[in-house]
Write an enzyme that holds these catalytic residues in place. Structure first.
Site, PDB file in Angstrom:
ATOM      1  N   GLU A 101       0.802  -1.221   0.000  1.00  0.00           N
ATOM      2  CA  GLU A 101       0.000   0.000   0.000  1.00  0.00           C
ATOM      3  C   GLU A 101       0.838   1.275   0.000  1.00  0.00           C
ATOM      4  O   GLU A 101       0.316   2.367  -0.229  1.00  0.00           O
ATOM      5  CB  GLU A 101      -0.942  -0.006   1.208  1.00  0.00           C
ATOM      6  CG  GLU A 101      -2.059  -1.045   1.066  1.00  0.00           C
ATOM      7  CD  GLU A 101      -2.911  -1.187   2.316  1.00  0.00           C
ATOM      8  OE1 GLU A 101      -2.513  -0.650   3.382  1.00  0.00           O
ATOM      9  OE2 GLU A 101      -3.957  -1.843   2.239  1.00  0.00           O
ATOM     10  N   GLU A 147       7.543 -21.866   7.991  1.00  0.00           N
ATOM     11  CA  GLU A 147       7.990 -20.974   9.067  1.00  0.00           C
ATOM     12  C   GLU A 147       9.061 -21.605   9.948  1.00  0.00           C
ATOM     13  O   GLU A 147       9.675 -20.927  10.775  1.00  0.00           O
ATOM     14  CB  GLU A 147       6.813 -20.547   9.938  1.00  0.00           C
ATOM     15  CG  GLU A 147       6.214 -21.635  10.790  1.00  0.00           C
ATOM     16  CD  GLU A 147       5.164 -21.091  11.749  1.00  0.00           C
ATOM     17  OE1 GLU A 147       5.279 -21.391  12.948  1.00  0.00           O
ATOM     18  OE2 GLU A 147       4.253 -20.363  11.310  1.00  0.00           O
TER      19      GLU A 147
END
Length: 272
Positions: free
Chosen positions: A81, A112
């Site tokens: 953004e 992960e």
């Protein structure tokens, strides 16, 4: 080292499946209301990280967010953004997630848990001493994130983190830790809820405050935003009407000629 994972503690609520919808929603909302107060307590930590990030970006550095699962996705959202909002290059703020882009939409099993992949992911972007790496992990224990920050420290790269557990391995590894203690989740262990909300609020603060410090806002307006759709073009025109005290037709022509709000203001003021 043993520490208390408050994000994994038992919910304050029980028998959730027996609750009516309204009761569920009200209880979730009650828990959510506690998050901004937890973030407020961390503002001194956030301030330090914003200040060093601004300093590094002014030197030509970049900001990296790195995380797994929800935490990784939140970092990618914030990074993605920044270009349309502040008109910065797409490689100034970069979000990385364990498992790569596939993991944005679908969980990648055991991604992960890798101790090496995070550093490899940073090397693909030619990470250097001017950059800042912020690890995001509610638990504060995610190997992909913790090991990457350790490697960054070894290579004199500024490290920060956003976590929700006090004295976690991640908080103890980062040079500029941010710890927002939100307590147990409504659904036990579901850290996409309060912890995720806290991480999103902190990310908003980091990127917005940093971009303001870099001069990407004028007054309270996004003068460098990309005019990538009709809504944003109309917003830009209204900014010009307000800032320059001109009519809408003049604003439309200015924006069309100069391509963005800042340039339009600058050229109009220069020629006016």
């Amino acid at each position: 080292m043993n520490f208390l994972k408050t994000t994994e503690q038992e919910s304050h609520y029980n028998d959730l499946e027996k609750m009516e919808v309204l009761e569920l929603l009200n209880n979730i909302n009650q828990e959510d209301k506690t998050v901004p107060n937890a973030v407020q307590k961390a503002i001194p930590q956030i301030e330090k990280l914003v200040e060093i990030t601004t300093k590094q970006l002014k030197k030509g550095g970049r900001l990296f967010y790195i995380g797994a699962g929800t935490s990784g996705r939140l970092g990618i959202v914030d990074a993605s953004e920044c270009p349309p909002t502040f008109g910065v290059p797409h490689d100034l703020v970069i979000g990385l997630i364990a498992g790569g882009d596939t993991a944005i939409r679908k969980a990648v099993e055991f991604a992960e848990d890798s101790q090496e992949q995070g550093w490899k992911d940073l090397l693909e972007h030619n990470i250097n001493e001017n950059d800042v790496v912020i690890g995001i992990a509610a638990s504060g224990t995610t190997p992909y994130v913790v090991s990457t920050l350790r490697k960054c420290n070894e290579n004199s790269i500024v490290t920060g983190c956003i976590t929700c557990n006090q004295d976690s391995p991640l908080a103890l590894t980062a040079s500029y830790p941010i710890t927002v203690v939100v307590g147990p989740e409504f659904v036990t262990g579901s850290s996409r809820m309060k912890a995720g909300t806290a991480q999103k609020l902190v990310l908003n603060m980091i990127s917005t405050a940093t971009m303001i410090q870099l001069g990407k806002v004028k007054g309270n307006k996004m003068v460098d935003m990309q005019l990538s759709n009709k809504k944003l073009v109309e917003r830009g025109e209204k900014m010009l009407v307000s800032e320059l005290n001109i009519d809408i037709t003049t604003a439309k022509n200015l924006l069309k000629t100069h391509g963005n709000v800042r340039n339009a203001i600058k050229m109009y003021s220069k020629n006016g």
